[in-house]
Design a protein around this motif. Structure first.
Motif, mmCIF file in Angstrom:
data_model
loop_
_atom_site.group_PDB
_atom_site.id
_atom_site.type_symbol
_atom_site.label_atom_id
_atom_site.label_comp_id
_atom_site.label_asym_id
_atom_site.label_seq_id
_atom_site.Cartn_x
_atom_site.Cartn_y
_atom_site.Cartn_z
ATOM 1 N N LEU A 1 0.843 -1.189 0.000
ATOM 2 C CA LEU A 1 0.000 0.000 0.000
ATOM 3 C C LEU A 1 0.880 1.242 0.000
ATOM 4 N N THR A 2 1.881 1.222 0.833
ATOM 5 C CA THR A 2 2.724 2.411 0.961
ATOM 6 C C THR A 2 4.096 2.046 1.516
ATOM 7 N N ASP A 3 5.036 2.952 1.289
ATOM 8 C CA ASP A 3 6.353 2.833 1.900
ATOM 9 C C ASP A 3 6.418 3.772 3.101
ATOM 10 N N SER A 4 5.267 4.253 3.536
ATOM 11 C CA SER A 4 5.223 5.289 4.571
ATOM 12 C C SER A 4 4.991 4.697 5.951
ATOM 13 N N GLY A 5 5.993 4.801 6.799
ATOM 14 C CA GLY A 5 5.848 4.295 8.165
ATOM 15 C C GLY A 5 5.897 2.779 8.229
ATOM 16 N N ALA B 1 4.353 19.127 9.185
ATOM 17 C CA ALA B 1 5.329 20.123 8.743
ATOM 18 C C ALA B 1 4.758 20.938 7.577
ATOM 19 N N GLU B 2 4.044 20.273 6.673
ATOM 20 C CA GLU B 2 3.439 20.978 5.527
ATOM 21 C C GLU B 2 2.426 22.005 6.017
ATOM 22 N N HIS B 3 1.661 21.621 7.021
ATOM 23 C CA HIS B 3 0.667 22.524 7.584
ATOM 24 C C HIS B 3 1.357 23.787 8.119
ATOM 25 N N THR C 1 -0.841 14.890 -2.683
ATOM 26 C CA THR C 1 -2.179 15.073 -2.098
ATOM 27 C C THR C 1 -2.182 15.992 -0.869
ATOM 28 N N THR C 2 -1.423 15.620 0.168
ATOM 29 C CA THR C 2 -1.473 16.400 1.416
ATOM 30 C C THR C 2 -0.788 17.755 1.245
ATOM 31 N N THR C 3 0.263 17.792 0.450
ATOM 32 C CA THR C 3 1.015 19.035 0.253
ATOM 33 C C THR C 3 0.116 20.087 -0.387
ATOM 34 N N VAL D 1 9.658 12.725 -7.076
ATOM 35 C CA VAL D 1 8.252 13.064 -7.277
ATOM 36 C C VAL D 1 7.412 11.793 -7.190
ATOM 37 N N ASN D 2 6.691 11.699 -6.100
ATOM 38 C CA ASN D 2 5.880 10.511 -5.817
ATOM 39 C C ASN D 2 4.865 10.250 -6.928
ATOM 40 N N MET D 3 4.028 11.260 -7.224
ATOM 41 C CA MET D 3 2.901 11.036 -8.133
ATOM 42 C C MET D 3 3.345 10.792 -9.575
ATOM 43 N N ALA E 1 11.369 16.949 1.037
ATOM 44 C CA ALA E 1 12.569 16.107 1.019
ATOM 45 C C ALA E 1 12.277 14.651 1.376
ATOM 46 N N THR E 2 11.008 14.300 1.371
ATOM 47 C CA THR E 2 10.565 12.985 1.836
ATOM 48 C C THR E 2 11.414 11.803 1.342
ATOM 49 N N ARG E 3 11.779 11.811 0.066
ATOM 50 C CA ARG E 3 12.571 10.694 -0.479
ATOM 51 C C ARG E 3 13.881 11.215 -1.088
ATOM 52 N N MET F 1 9.631 17.354 5.763
ATOM 53 C CA MET F 1 10.110 15.969 5.669
ATOM 54 C C MET F 1 9.108 15.033 6.314
ATOM 55 N N SER F 2 8.759 13.984 5.587
ATOM 56 C CA SER F 2 8.054 12.875 6.210
ATOM 57 C C SER F 2 9.106 11.844 6.567
ATOM 58 N N GLY F 3 9.426 11.747 7.855
ATOM 59 C CA GLY F 3 10.444 10.796 8.303
ATOM 60 C C GLY F 3 10.035 9.353 8.064
ATOM 61 N N LYS F 4 8.745 9.152 7.772
ATOM 62 C CA LYS F 4 8.208 7.802 7.605
ATOM 63 C C LYS F 4 8.696 7.127 6.325
ATOM 64 N N LYS F 5 9.385 7.876 5.492
ATOM 65 C CA LYS F 5 9.920 7.275 4.263
ATOM 66 C C LYS F 5 11.440 7.111 4.415
ATOM 67 N N ASP F 6 12.200 8.025 3.813
ATOM 68 C CA ASP F 6 13.644 7.811 3.792
ATOM 69 C C ASP F 6 14.298 7.778 5.179
ATOM 70 N N GLU G 1 -4.437 2.972 -5.393
ATOM 71 C CA GLU G 1 -4.842 3.773 -6.543
ATOM 72 C C GLU G 1 -4.119 5.113 -6.542
ATOM 73 N N ARG G 2 -3.559 5.529 -7.671
ATOM 74 C CA ARG G 2 -3.029 6.880 -7.799
ATOM 75 C C ARG G 2 -3.482 7.376 -9.161
ATOM 76 N N GLY G 3 -4.747 7.755 -9.232
ATOM 77 C CA GLY G 3 -5.305 8.202 -10.499
ATOM 78 C C GLY G 3 -6.443 9.161 -10.235
HETATM 79 N N1 F0G Z 1 5.195 14.358 0.649
HETATM 80 C C1 F0G Z 1 5.288 13.233 -0.076
HETATM 81 C C2 F0G Z 1 6.043 13.249 -1.366
HETATM 82 C C3 F0G Z 1 4.683 12.059 0.391
HETATM 83 O O1 F0G Z 1 4.785 10.951 -0.328
HETATM 84 C C4 F0G Z 1 3.974 12.086 1.620
HETATM 85 C C5 F0G Z 1 3.305 10.905 2.113
HETATM 86 C C6 F0G Z 1 3.914 13.285 2.329
HETATM 87 C C7 F0G Z 1 4.546 14.402 1.810
HETATM 88 C C8 F0G Z 1 3.161 13.411 3.623
HETATM 89 O O2 F0G Z 1 3.833 12.798 4.650
HETATM 90 O O3 F0G Z 1 2.365 10.907 5.359
HETATM 91 O O4 F0G Z 1 4.205 11.738 6.817
HETATM 92 O O5 F0G Z 1 2.170 13.096 6.495
HETATM 93 N N2 F0G Z 1 3.088 9.905 1.391
HETATM 94 C C9 F0G Z 1 2.499 8.669 1.808
HETATM 95 C C10 F0G Z 1 2.405 7.764 0.622
HETATM 96 C C11 F0G Z 1 1.235 8.791 2.582
HETATM 97 O O6 F0G Z 1 1.833 6.671 0.779
HETATM 98 O O7 F0G Z 1 2.910 8.092 -0.448
HETATM 99 P P1 F0G Z 1 3.103 12.095 5.897
#
Ligand code: F0G
Length: 476
Positions: free
Chosen positions: A51-55, A105-107, A127-129, A187-189, A224-226, A262-267, A389-391
């Motif tokens: 589903l995700t590489d997040s966390g 952090a984005e907020h 999405t969240t950004t 770039v995730n998307m 800088a997430t990834r 930064m989302s520490g939950k990735k890199d 899904e990413r569409g």
């Molecule tokens: N920026 C990018 C590029 C991301 O991929 C994510 C999260 C966030 C910001 C937000 O970070 O989840 O720690 O609040 N992406 C996850 C994903 C949810 O599945 O791609 P977060």
């Protein structure tokens, strides 16, 4: 011909977590209960969770050891200092404020820097950004190069900013209405696609040429997430960097910006955590004022001391060259098997995931019937592999209330860090290839519940026609 030498995981397994295999009838029942949305499936019913590489990373023994050294003081925890040191040393930013995760952090950064009527150019949305940028009154403007929107176009740095598009925007609205350029690495998307150093350098130069009336140039804020994955691609593809350690490349990348979220939950290889960083004292002061309202004290930002320690240690681990070579290699190992069988995927293969091109995969399903959503559900039913899904569903609706119909209609198979072996990748490949061979049997979907924001998380679907793969679905 010489065979390509293979590389095994640069770590060994000290603890195992059993995963459950399910029967097809169990998965059919679960898919239905979840409204055919993989976000709503119980993880216990998932065999291989992409589903995700997040966390979802596996922490190292060193990180777990650090967890025991958590200083759970309300204020001034030593782990916060360690985290600050790691961010300063590896990223090179002067100030750091922890947050519970990336969107925290984005907020804060969006509220501090964006004012109503501003424009925020970015190399494709996340999405969240974008949600936070728009909540702060900004309008997101996509300035990624055109190649990023074409899944079949090969380009070594598909995440690059299109400097002409950006300059046209600056000329149109003026630098005062551009608080910063939002640059995601990778770039995730777009499929986990990197940005080159040459592009970052030219971007800095462009921003410097347009001072705002407060005298400072347009800022560059990284997502800088990834970033370490991005640095790996630079090492591999950008002339002159083949012998440069990832750690130095990361430092150079960040040197072109003014700060990051930064989302520490990735890199950073942790299960929870994030931070905002900046080189500007005034921005840091505002961060400390806002973080106390929304996250916690500036010295913990919604995290436990132990979480900050694990993240500090993860920051040093992410820039290990061998780890990263295996990491990217594993994603490629899956992607190449699919390509070999003719399955349409986003090319080149990105850093954190293999993206199935659902439009080409299911070319008999119109985008209004959510082909990527249908494919993700079908994959789960076939093998218990969970993708995302990413569409069209993820893109949501524009200000006019209409669906955005993005060019990319993808299913993301996201590889958690240090969690699965290449045997798991083989199982995933077998299932995707089997679905591709029987693709005519997969039908379109209609949305039967749609939440107002970030709808992909909780939307529910039903088949348009109860036939083909969906013939099994008995309403419960
Ligand atoms: N920026 C990018 C590029 C991301 O991929 C994510 C999260 C966030 C910001 C937000 O970070 O989840 O720690 O609040 N992406 C996850 C994903 C949810 O599945 O791609 P977060």
């Amino acid at each position: 011909m010489r065979r390509e030498r293979r590389m095994a995981e640069p770590y060994k397994i000290k603890m195992v977590e059993p995963i459950k295999m399910t029967s097809r009838p169990e998965r059919e029942a679960e898919a239905w209960t979840a409204g055919l949305n993989t976000f709503l499936i119980d993880s216990e019913k998932v065999y291989i969770d992409l589903l995700t590489d997040s966390g979802t990373s596996a922490m190292s023994d060193n990180q777990w050891a650090g967890m025991m050294l958590g200083d759970e003081a309300y204020a001034g925890s030593r782990n916060w200092r360690n985290l600050w040191d790691a961010v300063e040393e590896v990223y090179g930013f002067k100030y750091m404020c922890p947050t519970h995760q990336g969107r925290g952090a984005e907020h804060l950064i969006s509220q501090i820097l964006i004012k109503p009527g501003d424009y925020v150019p970015g190399n494709m949305y996340f999405t969240t950004t974008r949600e936070h940028q728009e909540r702060a009154g900004g309008t997101f403007v996509d300035v990624v190069i055109d190649e990023a929107h074409d899944p079949r176009k090969e380009h070594p740095f598909k995440g690059n900013v299109d400097l002409d598009k950006l300059e046209a925007l600056i000329k149109k609205v003026g630098p005062d209405r551009i608080p910063y350029v939002s640059v995601a690495v990778t770039v995730n998307m777009a499929g986990g696609q990197p940005v080159s150093l040459a592009n970052l350098r030219a971007l800095r130069e462009l921003c410097d040429r347009y001072p705002r009336s407060d005298g400072r140039p347009i800022r560059i804020m990284f997502d800088a997430t990834r970033l370490a994955e991005n640095a790996y691609f630079i090492k591999e593809r950008e002339p002159g960097y083949q012998d440069t350690p990832i750690r130095s490349i990361v430092r150079e990348m960040m040197s072109y910006g003014d700060g990051c979220t930064m989302s520490g939950k990735k890199d950073n290889l942790v299960n929870i955590g994030g931070f905002a960083a900046t080189n500007e004292r005034e921005v840091y002061e505002k961060l400390t004022q806002m973080v106390v309202v929304f996250e916690g004290m500036p010295t913990y930002g919604g995290l436990a001391g132990r979480d900050m320690e694990a993240m500090a240690r993860g920051i040093y681990e992410m820039v290990d060259d061998d780890y990263m070579a295996f990491r990217i290699g594993q994603v490629r190992y899956l992607g190449r098997q699919l390509m070999g069988a003719g399955v349409p995927i986003v090319r080149p293969i990105g850093g954190h995931a293999v993206f199935l091109d659902a439009r080409a995969f299911l070319d008999h399903i119109p985008q209004s019937e959510y082909p990527a959503q249908a494919l993700a559900a079908a994959l789960y039913v076939d093998s218990g592999v969970r993708g995302m899904e990413r569409g069209n569903v993820s893109a949501g609706r524009g200000k006019d209330g209409k669906e955005r119909f993005p060019k990319l209609e993808l299913v993301r198979l996201t590889i958690p860090r240090r969690v699965y072996t290449n045997s798991h990748m083989d199982v995933v490949a077998d299932s995707v290839i089997a679905l591709y061979e029987g693709r005519e049997g997969i039908g379109g979907l209609k949305m039967v519940y749609e939440p107002p924001q970030l709808r992909f998380f909780t939307a529910r679907f039903k088949p348009v026609k109860a036939e083909g793969l969906w013939g099994f679905v008995e309403e419960r």
